[in-house]
Scaffold this motif. Structure first.
Motif, PDB file in Angstrom:
ATOM      1  N   LYS A  47     -15.104 -24.242   5.045  1.00  0.00           N
ATOM      2  CA  LYS A  47     -15.329 -25.640   5.399  1.00  0.00           C
ATOM      3  C   LYS A  47     -14.018 -26.386   5.650  1.00  0.00           C
ATOM      4  N   ASP A  48     -12.959 -26.006   4.928  1.00  0.00           N
ATOM      5  CA  ASP A  48     -11.694 -26.727   5.026  1.00  0.00           C
ATOM      6  C   ASP A  48     -10.642 -25.941   5.800  1.00  0.00           C
ATOM      7  N   CYS A  49     -11.079 -25.111   6.718  1.00  0.00           N
ATOM      8  CA  CYS A  49     -10.160 -24.246   7.455  1.00  0.00           C
ATOM      9  C   CYS A  49     -10.561 -24.268   8.930  1.00  0.00           C
ATOM     10  N   GLU A  50     -10.000 -25.214   9.663  1.00  0.00           N
ATOM     11  CA  GLU A  50     -10.372 -25.421  11.058  1.00  0.00           C
ATOM     12  C   GLU A  50      -9.934 -24.260  11.942  1.00  0.00           C
ATOM     13  N   LEU A  51     -10.844 -23.802  12.785  1.00  0.00           N
ATOM     14  CA  LEU A  51     -10.518 -22.769  13.758  1.00  0.00           C
ATOM     15  C   LEU A  51      -9.863 -23.420  14.971  1.00  0.00           C
ATOM     16  N   GLN A  52      -8.679 -22.934  15.335  1.00  0.00           N
ATOM     17  CA  GLN A  52      -7.957 -23.457  16.482  1.00  0.00           C
ATOM     18  C   GLN A  52      -7.811 -22.359  17.528  1.00  0.00           C
ATOM     19  N   SER A  53      -7.594 -22.748  18.784  1.00  0.00           N
ATOM     20  CA  SER A  53      -7.513 -21.746  19.833  1.00  0.00           C
ATOM     21  C   SER A  53      -6.630 -22.226  20.977  1.00  0.00           C
ATOM     22  N   ALA A  54      -6.196 -21.279  21.795  1.00  0.00           N
ATOM     23  CA  ALA A  54      -5.385 -21.568  22.977  1.00  0.00           C
ATOM     24  C   ALA A  54      -5.755 -20.574  24.065  1.00  0.00           C
ATOM     25  N   GLU A  55      -5.824 -21.058  25.304  1.00  0.00           N
ATOM     26  CA  GLU A  55      -6.092 -20.192  26.448  1.00  0.00           C
ATOM     27  C   GLU A  55      -4.770 -19.819  27.110  1.00  0.00           C
ATOM     28  N   THR A  56      -4.553 -18.533  27.344  1.00  0.00           N
ATOM     29  CA  THR A  56      -3.336 -18.047  27.971  1.00  0.00           C
ATOM     30  C   THR A  56      -3.702 -17.055  29.072  1.00  0.00           C
ATOM     31  N   GLU A  57      -2.689 -16.604  29.795  1.00  0.00           N
ATOM     32  CA  GLU A  57      -2.926 -15.603  30.831  1.00  0.00           C
ATOM     33  C   GLU A  57      -3.427 -14.292  30.236  1.00  0.00           C
ATOM     34  N   ALA A  58      -3.122 -14.060  28.966  1.00  0.00           N
ATOM     35  CA  ALA A  58      -3.566 -12.846  28.287  1.00  0.00           C
ATOM     36  C   ALA A  58      -4.938 -13.023  27.642  1.00  0.00           C
ATOM     37  N   GLY A  59      -5.550 -14.176  27.846  1.00  0.00           N
ATOM     38  CA  GLY A  59      -6.850 -14.435  27.261  1.00  0.00           C
ATOM     39  C   GLY A  59      -6.787 -15.455  26.135  1.00  0.00           C
ATOM     40  N   THR A  60      -7.839 -15.507  25.350  1.00  0.00           N
ATOM     41  CA  THR A  60      -7.968 -16.499  24.275  1.00  0.00           C
ATOM     42  C   THR A  60      -7.324 -16.008  22.983  1.00  0.00           C
ATOM     43  N   TRP A  61      -6.506 -16.875  22.407  1.00  0.00           N
ATOM     44  CA  TRP A  61      -5.990 -16.656  21.052  1.00  0.00           C
ATOM     45  C   TRP A  61      -6.651 -17.685  20.136  1.00  0.00           C
ATOM     46  N   SER A  62      -7.068 -17.237  18.956  1.00  0.00           N
ATOM     47  CA  SER A  62      -7.623 -18.143  17.948  1.00  0.00           C
ATOM     48  C   SER A  62      -6.901 -17.901  16.632  1.00  0.00           C
ATOM     49  N   TRP A  63      -6.902 -18.915  15.761  1.00  0.00           N
ATOM     50  CA  TRP A  63      -6.231 -18.744  14.480  1.00  0.00           C
ATOM     51  C   TRP A  63      -6.760 -19.741  13.463  1.00  0.00           C
ATOM     52  N   ILE A  64      -6.547 -19.395  12.201  1.00  0.00           N
ATOM     53  CA  ILE A  64      -6.837 -20.302  11.101  1.00  0.00           C
ATOM     54  C   ILE A  64      -5.592 -20.390  10.230  1.00  0.00           C
ATOM     55  N   LEU A  65      -5.386 -21.551   9.624  1.00  0.00           N
ATOM     56  CA  LEU A  65      -4.266 -21.779   8.722  1.00  0.00           C
ATOM     57  C   LEU A  65      -4.802 -21.719   7.298  1.00  0.00           C
ATOM     58  N   VAL A  66      -4.390 -20.715   6.574  1.00  0.00           N
ATOM     59  CA  VAL A  66      -4.898 -20.508   5.219  1.00  0.00           C
ATOM     60  C   VAL A  66      -3.855 -20.967   4.210  1.00  0.00           C
ATOM     61  N   ASP A  67      -4.183 -22.030   3.484  1.00  0.00           N
ATOM     62  CA  ASP A  67      -3.308 -22.571   2.447  1.00  0.00           C
ATOM     63  C   ASP A  67      -4.107 -22.601   1.149  1.00  0.00           C
ATOM     64  N   PRO A  68      -3.908 -21.625   0.257  1.00  0.00           N
ATOM     65  CA  PRO A  68      -4.702 -21.548  -0.973  1.00  0.00           C
ATOM     66  C   PRO A  68      -4.653 -22.811  -1.818  1.00  0.00           C
ATOM     67  N   ALA A  69      -3.586 -23.605  -1.680  1.00  0.00           N
ATOM     68  CA  ALA A  69      -3.455 -24.821  -2.482  1.00  0.00           C
ATOM     69  C   ALA A  69      -4.351 -25.943  -1.969  1.00  0.00           C
ATOM     70  N   GLN A  70      -4.922 -25.787  -0.776  1.00  0.00           N
ATOM     71  CA  GLN A  70      -5.682 -26.855  -0.160  1.00  0.00           C
ATOM     72  C   GLN A  70      -7.189 -26.762  -0.380  1.00  0.00           C
ATOM     73  N   SER A  71      -7.689 -25.593  -0.779  1.00  0.00           N
ATOM     74  CA  SER A  71      -9.138 -25.431  -0.871  1.00  0.00           C
ATOM     75  C   SER A  71      -9.505 -24.354  -1.878  1.00  0.00           C
ATOM     76  N   ALA A  72     -10.568 -24.616  -2.650  1.00  0.00           N
ATOM     77  CA  ALA A  72     -11.053 -23.624  -3.607  1.00  0.00           C
ATOM     78  C   ALA A  72     -11.589 -22.391  -2.896  1.00  0.00           C
ATOM     79  N   ASP A  73     -12.086 -22.566  -1.668  1.00  0.00           N
ATOM     80  CA  ASP A  73     -12.601 -21.430  -0.897  1.00  0.00           C
ATOM     81  C   ASP A  73     -11.512 -20.420  -0.562  1.00  0.00           C
ATOM     82  N   LEU A  74     -10.240 -20.856  -0.616  1.00  0.00           N
ATOM     83  CA  LEU A  74      -9.129 -19.997  -0.220  1.00  0.00           C
ATOM     84  C   LEU A  74      -8.333 -19.479  -1.408  1.00  0.00           C
ATOM     85  N   LYS A  75      -8.789 -19.757  -2.615  1.00  0.00           N
ATOM     86  CA  LYS A  75      -8.073 -19.357  -3.817  1.00  0.00           C
ATOM     87  C   LYS A  75      -7.886 -17.842  -3.837  1.00  0.00           C
ATOM     88  N   GLY A  76      -6.651 -17.403  -4.101  1.00  0.00           N
ATOM     89  CA  GLY A  76      -6.345 -15.985  -4.180  1.00  0.00           C
ATOM     90  C   GLY A  76      -5.966 -15.347  -2.857  1.00  0.00           C
TER      91      GLY A  76
END
Length: 239
Positions: A47-76
């Motif tokens: 819920k607290d981890c937004e999916l981001q993306s970018a379109e390039t000549e090589a196709g679509t790249w997507s990513w998430i930023l995982v910060d364990p200090a920001q959300s209980a869902d990411l603990k560990g």
């Protein structure tokens, strides 16, 4: 518009790993445009981890930023950037960031084969330049910068580079450092200074106009180096 000024942290808060970023998803998967964490066969939506993306000549790249200090869902979990590729979101790499991973921003080259990662919540941001090889991304160069970078073509990018070794401009002005506009040529591994800071001049890149093939640059200036201590004596203008 005011020239953004930055201050270096006494100790870098977050450190990227050197070498090749391993291609692992760390238990995170993408399904139907949403990120999930896998744990013992159970899928937990992030819920607290937004999916981001970018379109390039090589196709679509997507990513998430995982910060364990920001959300209980990411603990560990290991903090950093988890990369996915293509419309199917297959795992494509991991760039670890030890702290403040939620502050990361990614800037892919037009080809999609080169990547700039900038992070940090202090006055100065840390920037790492990566190139993709067959198994992940290899870090090639690092910068201390203020503001975002700008790709000017598939192999070159411009940054507002901060010379932290020179120290602050005036006593007590911890937001005022020497800043130059630097162009990095990734083919030649060369740093080219476009506008270099002087005792009475600071420079920052504000954008790139692809139609005119022109960089936007802001200059801050004073008549005497002692004047940096008095903001009313600092003149800002766009070049």
């Amino acid at each position: 518009m005011k020239l953004v000024r930055c201050i270096a942290s006494a100790v870098m808060a977050c450190v990227l790993c050197t070498g090749t970023a391993c291609a692992a998803n760390g238990g995170f998967v993408l399904k139907e445009g949403n990120a999930f964490r896998m744990d013992g066969g159970r899928e937990t939506p992030l819920k607290d981890c937004e999916l981001q993306s970018a379109e390039t000549e090589a196709g679509t790249w997507s990513w998430i930023l995982v910060d364990p200090a920001q959300s209980a869902d990411l603990k560990g979990a290991e903090g950093g950037v988890y990369l996915f590729r293509g419309k199917d979101g297959r795992p494509a790499g991991f760039l670890p960031v030890k702290a403040e991973a939620s502050s990361c921003r990614l800037f892919f080259s037009p080809s999609g084969e080169k990547l700039l990662l900038i992070w940090g919540m202090e006055y100065i941001q840390h920037l790492a330049y990566y190139e993709m090889n067959g198994t992940g991304f290899v870090r090639k160069a690092t910068f201390e910068v203020q503001g975002p970078p700008f790709w000017v073509d598939p192999h070159r990018f411009a940054v507002s580079a901060v010379a932290t070794a020179k120290g602050i401009r005036a006593d007590g002005k911890f937001d005022l450092w020497w800043s130059s506009v630097v162009l990095y040529d990734s083919v030649e591994s060369e740093r080219i200074v476009i506008k270099e800071a002087t005792a009475t001049r600071n420079y920052a890149v504000s954008g790139f106009d692809g139609g005119k093939d022109t960089l936007g640059v802001f200059e801050s200036s004073v008549k005497d180096p002692k004047d940096w201590a008095d903001e009313s004596k600092v003149k800002d203008e766009e070049l």
